[in-house]
Every structure is written in C-alpha cells, then in structure tokens.
Design a protein around this motif. Structure first.
Motif, PDB file in Angstrom:
ATOM      1  N   GLU A 190      72.288  65.576  35.033  1.00  0.00           N
ATOM      2  CA  GLU A 190      73.540  65.324  35.780  1.00  0.00           C
ATOM      3  C   GLU A 190      74.580  66.380  35.445  1.00  0.00           C
ATOM      4  O   GLU A 190      75.229  66.932  36.325  1.00  0.00           O
ATOM      5  CB  GLU A 190      74.134  63.959  35.382  1.00  0.00           C
ATOM      6  CG  GLU A 190      73.521  62.771  36.072  1.00  0.00           C
ATOM      7  CD  GLU A 190      74.007  61.469  35.421  1.00  0.00           C
ATOM      8  OE1 GLU A 190      75.198  61.385  35.045  1.00  0.00           O
ATOM      9  OE2 GLU A 190      73.174  60.556  35.271  1.00  0.00           O
ATOM     10  N   ALA A 191      74.744  66.658  34.143  1.00  0.00           N
ATOM     11  CA  ALA A 191      75.811  67.561  33.700  1.00  0.00           C
ATOM     12  C   ALA A 191      75.624  68.977  34.242  1.00  0.00           C
ATOM     13  O   ALA A 191      76.590  69.609  34.664  1.00  0.00           O
ATOM     14  CB  ALA A 191      75.879  67.591  32.175  1.00  0.00           C
ATOM     15  N   VAL A 192      74.383  69.478  34.239  1.00  0.00           N
ATOM     16  CA  VAL A 192      74.183  70.852  34.703  1.00  0.00           C
ATOM     17  C   VAL A 192      74.387  70.973  36.211  1.00  0.00           C
ATOM     18  O   VAL A 192      74.609  72.068  36.722  1.00  0.00           O
ATOM     19  CB  VAL A 192      72.791  71.433  34.313  1.00  0.00           C
ATOM     20  CG1 VAL A 192      72.630  71.510  32.812  1.00  0.00           C
ATOM     21  CG2 VAL A 192      71.672  70.647  34.965  1.00  0.00           C
ATOM     22  N   ASN A 193      74.292  69.836  36.905  1.00  0.00           N
ATOM     23  CA  ASN A 193      74.474  69.873  38.364  1.00  0.00           C
ATOM     24  C   ASN A 193      75.915  69.678  38.798  1.00  0.00           C
ATOM     25  O   ASN A 193      76.238  69.818  39.968  1.00  0.00           O
ATOM     26  CB  ASN A 193      73.561  68.843  39.033  1.00  0.00           C
ATOM     27  CG  ASN A 193      72.117  69.300  38.999  1.00  0.00           C
ATOM     28  OD1 ASN A 193      71.832  70.480  39.247  1.00  0.00           O
ATOM     29  ND2 ASN A 193      71.200  68.405  38.679  1.00  0.00           N
ATOM     30  N   VAL A 194      76.786  69.342  37.863  1.00  0.00           N
ATOM     31  CA  VAL A 194      78.213  69.250  38.169  1.00  0.00           C
ATOM     32  C   VAL A 194      78.812  70.611  37.830  1.00  0.00           C
ATOM     33  O   VAL A 194      78.694  71.074  36.702  1.00  0.00           O
ATOM     34  CB  VAL A 194      78.894  68.166  37.288  1.00  0.00           C
ATOM     35  CG1 VAL A 194      80.407  68.141  37.533  1.00  0.00           C
ATOM     36  CG2 VAL A 194      78.278  66.810  37.544  1.00  0.00           C
ATOM     37  N   PHE A 217      79.882  68.726  26.431  1.00  0.00           N
ATOM     38  CA  PHE A 217      79.125  67.677  25.744  1.00  0.00           C
ATOM     39  C   PHE A 217      78.360  66.792  26.724  1.00  0.00           C
ATOM     40  O   PHE A 217      78.827  66.523  27.840  1.00  0.00           O
ATOM     41  CB  PHE A 217      80.063  66.825  24.889  1.00  0.00           C
ATOM     42  CG  PHE A 217      80.651  67.578  23.721  1.00  0.00           C
ATOM     43  CD1 PHE A 217      79.828  68.212  22.800  1.00  0.00           C
ATOM     44  CD2 PHE A 217      82.030  67.664  23.555  1.00  0.00           C
ATOM     45  CE1 PHE A 217      80.358  68.906  21.726  1.00  0.00           C
ATOM     46  CE2 PHE A 217      82.578  68.355  22.480  1.00  0.00           C
ATOM     47  CZ  PHE A 217      81.744  68.982  21.562  1.00  0.00           C
ATOM     48  N   VAL A 218      77.206  66.363  26.279  1.00  0.00           N
ATOM     49  CA  VAL A 218      76.352  65.464  27.055  1.00  0.00           C
ATOM     50  C   VAL A 218      75.950  64.348  26.098  1.00  0.00           C
ATOM     51  O   VAL A 218      75.519  64.629  24.970  1.00  0.00           O
ATOM     52  CB  VAL A 218      75.093  66.219  27.547  1.00  0.00           C
ATOM     53  CG1 VAL A 218      74.144  65.276  28.264  1.00  0.00           C
ATOM     54  CG2 VAL A 218      75.477  67.397  28.440  1.00  0.00           C
ATOM     55  N   ASP A 219      76.066  63.097  26.547  1.00  0.00           N
ATOM     56  CA  ASP A 219      75.821  61.967  25.636  1.00  0.00           C
ATOM     57  C   ASP A 219      74.336  61.874  25.244  1.00  0.00           C
ATOM     58  O   ASP A 219      73.483  62.535  25.830  1.00  0.00           O
ATOM     59  CB  ASP A 219      76.311  60.659  26.258  1.00  0.00           C
ATOM     60  CG  ASP A 219      76.826  59.672  25.196  1.00  0.00           C
ATOM     61  OD1 ASP A 219      76.657  59.942  23.984  1.00  0.00           O
ATOM     62  OD2 ASP A 219      77.401  58.632  25.583  1.00  0.00           O
ATOM     63  N   VAL A 260      68.063  55.760  21.287  1.00  0.00           N
ATOM     64  CA  VAL A 260      66.896  55.540  20.424  1.00  0.00           C
ATOM     65  C   VAL A 260      66.656  56.747  19.514  1.00  0.00           C
ATOM     66  O   VAL A 260      66.496  56.606  18.301  1.00  0.00           O
ATOM     67  CB  VAL A 260      65.627  55.227  21.258  1.00  0.00           C
ATOM     68  CG1 VAL A 260      64.400  55.107  20.355  1.00  0.00           C
ATOM     69  CG2 VAL A 260      65.835  53.939  22.050  1.00  0.00           C
ATOM     70  N   THR A 261      66.665  57.944  20.084  1.00  0.00           N
ATOM     71  CA  THR A 261      66.370  59.140  19.276  1.00  0.00           C
ATOM     72  C   THR A 261      67.638  59.800  18.735  1.00  0.00           C
ATOM     73  O   THR A 261      67.563  60.669  17.868  1.00  0.00           O
ATOM     74  CB  THR A 261      65.628  60.197  20.110  1.00  0.00           C
ATOM     75  OG1 THR A 261      66.462  60.584  21.207  1.00  0.00           O
ATOM     76  CG2 THR A 261      64.311  59.662  20.633  1.00  0.00           C
ATOM     77  N   PHE A 262      68.795  59.443  19.272  1.00  0.00           N
ATOM     78  CA  PHE A 262      70.091  60.064  18.933  1.00  0.00           C
ATOM     79  C   PHE A 262      70.160  61.522  19.401  1.00  0.00           C
ATOM     80  O   PHE A 262      71.079  62.248  19.036  1.00  0.00           O
ATOM     81  CB  PHE A 262      70.406  59.993  17.423  1.00  0.00           C
ATOM     82  CG  PHE A 262      70.274  58.608  16.846  1.00  0.00           C
ATOM     83  CD1 PHE A 262      71.083  57.579  17.298  1.00  0.00           C
ATOM     84  CD2 PHE A 262      69.338  58.330  15.854  1.00  0.00           C
ATOM     85  CE1 PHE A 262      70.970  56.293  16.772  1.00  0.00           C
ATOM     86  CE2 PHE A 262      69.217  57.046  15.323  1.00  0.00           C
ATOM     87  CZ  PHE A 262      70.037  56.028  15.787  1.00  0.00           C
ATOM     88  N   ASN A 263      69.180  61.960  20.197  1.00  0.00           N
ATOM     89  CA  ASN A 263      69.177  63.326  20.716  1.00  0.00           C
ATOM     90  C   ASN A 263      69.720  63.359  22.141  1.00  0.00           C
ATOM     91  O   ASN A 263      69.791  62.322  22.803  1.00  0.00           O
ATOM     92  CB  ASN A 263      67.748  63.886  20.689  1.00  0.00           C
ATOM     93  CG  ASN A 263      67.271  64.148  19.275  1.00  0.00           C
ATOM     94  OD1 ASN A 263      68.084  64.465  18.402  1.00  0.00           O
ATOM     95  ND2 ASN A 263      65.972  64.016  19.042  1.00  0.00           N
ATOM     96  N   ILE A 264      70.061  64.557  22.610  1.00  0.00           N
ATOM     97  CA  ILE A 264      70.649  64.728  23.940  1.00  0.00           C
ATOM     98  C   ILE A 264      69.783  64.014  24.985  1.00  0.00           C
ATOM     99  O   ILE A 264      68.548  64.092  24.953  1.00  0.00           O
ATOM    100  CB  ILE A 264      70.828  66.237  24.257  1.00  0.00           C
ATOM    101  CG1 ILE A 264      71.835  66.461  25.375  1.00  0.00           C
ATOM    102  CG2 ILE A 264      69.500  66.923  24.558  1.00  0.00           C
ATOM    103  CD1 ILE A 264      72.338  67.912  25.471  1.00  0.00           C
ATOM    104  N   ASP A 265      70.422  63.278  25.892  1.00  0.00           N
ATOM    105  CA  ASP A 265      69.725  62.485  26.899  1.00  0.00           C
ATOM    106  C   ASP A 265      69.400  63.385  28.097  1.00  0.00           C
ATOM    107  O   ASP A 265      70.311  63.859  28.771  1.00  0.00           O
ATOM    108  CB  ASP A 265      70.641  61.321  27.320  1.00  0.00           C
ATOM    109  CG  ASP A 265      69.987  60.394  28.330  1.00  0.00           C
ATOM    110  OD1 ASP A 265      69.162  60.878  29.139  1.00  0.00           O
ATOM    111  OD2 ASP A 265      70.310  59.193  28.326  1.00  0.00           O
ATOM    112  N   PRO A 266      68.098  63.638  28.356  1.00  0.00           N
ATOM    113  CA  PRO A 266      67.731  64.572  29.433  1.00  0.00           C
ATOM    114  C   PRO A 266      68.281  64.153  30.802  1.00  0.00           C
ATOM    115  O   PRO A 266      68.637  65.017  31.600  1.00  0.00           O
ATOM    116  CB  PRO A 266      66.207  64.549  29.429  1.00  0.00           C
ATOM    117  CG  PRO A 266      65.826  64.067  28.068  1.00  0.00           C
ATOM    118  CD  PRO A 266      66.916  63.134  27.645  1.00  0.00           C
ATOM    119  N   ASP A 267      68.346  62.838  31.093  1.00  0.00           N
ATOM    120  CA  ASP A 267      68.887  62.398  32.396  1.00  0.00           C
ATOM    121  C   ASP A 267      70.348  62.807  32.517  1.00  0.00           C
ATOM    122  O   ASP A 267      70.790  63.295  33.558  1.00  0.00           O
ATOM    123  CB  ASP A 267      68.772  60.874  32.548  1.00  0.00           C
ATOM    124  CG  ASP A 267      67.319  60.436  32.722  1.00  0.00           C
ATOM    125  OD1 ASP A 267      66.538  61.237  33.283  1.00  0.00           O
ATOM    126  OD2 ASP A 267      66.978  59.330  32.284  1.00  0.00           O
TER     127      ASP A 267
END
Ligand SMILES: *Cc1c(COP(=O)(O)O)cnc(C)c1O
Length: 374
Positions: free
Chosen positions: A117-121, A100-102, A106-113
């Motif tokens: 981060e998540a894909v790099n961990v 999961f990624v928070d 504003v849009t309630f959609n997945i936060d690209p920032d």
C-alpha cells in the motif's frame, strides 16, 4: 543471572582468543590486517552472499549501503518504526526521508501488505528509492514478498540483519536474501566481537567496489586519490581476529539458542496471558531476543516487577516506536499512526536468552512468571 552471558562464552574460548590477539600483536597490522580478509571470505561462505565488506559497526554498514545507492535529500526509504534507532537514523543523516510502514503483529517485522500500500501512495515531493526491512529479534522478514514489491516499483532492498545473522529463510541464510544486507557485530548481537563491528553483503561486484571505496574516504586507485565522499568505516584487525574465533563455535551456539527458546516455549505455553514468539514456517530464528507480548501493559509491569524482585534481568525492545521519537519529530507523526507498533511497544518485554543459559535458570524464570496471578 545475566541477560546475555558474554563471560561464559569468553571462558570457553579464552585460549583461542588469546592466541588470535597475540598473532595481531605480533604482526602489528592493526588496520586492514590479514584477519580482515580472512573474516570477509568466511562470512561470504557462511551466508552464501558473493561479497562481504566488513566495516566499523552495523550503523556504518547501513550508512555505507545507502551512500553506495547515492541516497540523499528528496529520497524516500520505506522502513519499520519498530526497530533500533540506527535503521532509520542513517536515512535522515543522508538528508533522505524515512517512510514508516507498520509491522506484522506476529513476527514484529514490516508488514508486506502495508508495504505494498505504502509504495503505491505517492509521497509528496519525495522520490521512492528503497526499502530497509529489519529481521527483528532474529526472525527474517518476508523477503519473497518484499523483493517482489521492490522489483515492481524499481526499489532496492536492504536487509537489516543486525539481529538475524545466522538465521534462515527457505533454506537460505540471512544476509543473502535481498540486494544488499547489513549486519552488526556489537557484543550483544548473536555474533558479536569485543567492541564495534559490522559487515555489508552483496552479490554485485561493482556495488562491492563502491562500498570498499566508501569505507576508506572514497578512495580511488590509490590512497591519495579520492573519487567520492566516503567515511572511515574500517573494521579493526583485532575485532576481525576475535570474530574468526567466535565464528568457529557460532553454528553450535545457534543450536543452543534454539534449544533455550524451545524450553521457554514448552514451559510457558500454558500461560494464557502471554503471546510467545512464533517463528513462521520455512524460517529459523537465531533468537537475538526472546520477546513476549502480554495481554495488557499492566501485566507487563507486574511480570517485570516480579522478575526483578527475583534478580532476573529483563528488557523492553522497544518502549517507543521511532515515529514517536523526538529525533523524528520533523516527520510530523502522532500517536495512532502505526497502531500495531504502538501496541507492541506497550506490551512487549524480553527475558534472558543466550547459548549458555542453563535449563535450571530457565526453570526459575518460567516458574517466576507463572506466579503472576490472573
Ligand atoms: C544493533 C542494531 C543496529 C546497529 O548496529 P551497531 O553495530 O550497534 O551500530 C542496526 N539495526 C538493528 C536492527 C540493530 O539491532
């Protein structure tokens, strides 16, 4: 007053629906009848995607797309915890792990920032394979960023467009914004049939061929050759016939939905205890829901109670983010892991929005909400 008024829509197109259903009754091809191919071609034209594979539901669309990517045990799929259960249920069903990624508040959609981060961990003992982004409430996620992140890491992107069919992102319709897209024709979705239905979209012909095979038990060259494990995932001919009629009035219905949303915006703008939905620049919404954030969870209760007392239906999408659902207990998450999703879950509620909502009813809804005392 109805939350979504399917009866008003049916009344408007009843004759056309009856004619379309009669045609199916007359030819009797209930499975993969000619209406299915007609619909698939029209959906491809409408969205701009090269190929459409219709299927039995939005959930099957997501499942079949993951199956076509050979997703299985040990694979990680990045997605949002603030969505309908189906989005991540299919990941677990195949033995893979949702990561999961928070969301963006504003849009309630997945936060690209946060996705970056998540894909790099590196996830312990998991192979990162793909991303399922969701276009929540009708607003497309940020695919320019999402696709870029995916490309850098060799991940596929599936757009869960179950709520956004017909919306636009930089002039391009949803379902053609990433590698693969999935939508749902559940009756209450922006384009709904009279039962379950869904579709998958792709520009890749070989991927389309795999989906077509998965849809009918992994069929090969003929009916009794099975080259892979598949499902029974076909869309009924009856539902395709109904969708062909509804698609004719869909562009106008989108305009009516936007008109209704604009009336809410104008009427509720001065309510300082509410945060109204905001559609980012270069994006249009199809308003699958009109979802509002209150300043506190208590205020949400207060507003929903006063609306209920006035016979105005409301709903909460979604009261509990997926990382806190029992179904995902195995993932070991706890309260506080995805604070934006949790905060939205505590303060969000939706009011009626559909193409046949009258300005008079909206005025009643707006005035009722305005009665809430600060
Ligand atoms: C409705 C929905 C689905 C599932 O669609 P069904 O047709 O009900 O199976 C998947 N994802 C999201 C975001 C949805 O809203």
């Amino acid at each position: 007053m109805n939350f979504i008024d399917l009866a008003a829509q049916q009344k408007r197109i009843r004759q056309e629906l009856e004619a379309a259903v009669k045609t199916v009754l007359d030819h009797g091809q209930y499975i993969m009848g000619p209406e299915v191919a007609v619909l698939e071609k029209r959906l491809a034209e409408y969205t701009g995607a090269s190929y459409t594979v219709s299927c039995a539901s939005g959930t099957d669309a997501l499942l079949m797309a993951l199956m076509a990517y050979n997703v299985g045990p040990g694979d990680a799929i990045f997605t949002t915890p603030f969505t309908f259960i189906a989005t991540s249920e299919v990941i677990s069903l195949l033995g893979a792990s949702p990561v999961f990624v928070d969301i963006d508040p504003v849009t309630f959609n997945i936060d690209p920032d946060k996705l970056e981060e998540a894909v790099n961990v590196s996830v312990k003992s998991l192979t990162p394979r793909g991303i399922i982004a969701v276009d929540l409430f009708g607003i497309p996620a940020d695919y320019r960023r999402i696709n870029q992140i995916a490309k850098k890491c060799g991940l596929f992107v599936i757009e869960d467009a179950a709520q956004s069919f017909g919306a636009e992102y930089y002039g391009q319709k949803t379902c053609a914004l990433s590698d693969t897209a999935c939508t749902s024709f559940f009756p209450a979705k922006p384009l709904g049939c009279y039962g379950d239905g869904g579709a998958i979209f792709t520009n890749d012909q070989s991927f389309k061929d795999i989906l077509t095979s998965i849809r009918v038990h992994g069929q090969g060259a003929d009916k009794y050759e099975n080259v892979r494990i598949g499902i029974n995932g076909r869309l009924d001919t009856m539902q395709a016939a109904i969708l062909n009629v509804k698609l004719d009035i869909f562009p106008e219905e989108i305009r009516l939905r936007n008109q209704a949303a604009e009336r809410y915006r104008a009427g509720l703008a001065s309510c300082d205890f509410l945060t109204l939905p905001q559609v980012p620049e270069n994006i249009t919404s199809v308003w699958a829901q009109y979802s509002i954030l209150t300043d506190t969870p208590e205020r949400r209760g207060q507003i929903m109670n006063i609306l209920k007392a006035n016979h105005i239906p409301t709903a909460i999408y979604y009261p509990k983010p997926l990382h806190l659902q029992g179904a995902f207990a195995k993932l070991g998450h706890k309260s506080g892991d995805f604070p934006i999703s949790e905060d939205c879950a505590a303060k969000i509620f939706s009011i009626p929005l559909h193409p046949y909502l009258s300005a008079a009813d909206q005025e009643i809804i707006i005035n009722t909400i305005m009665q809430v005392k600060l």
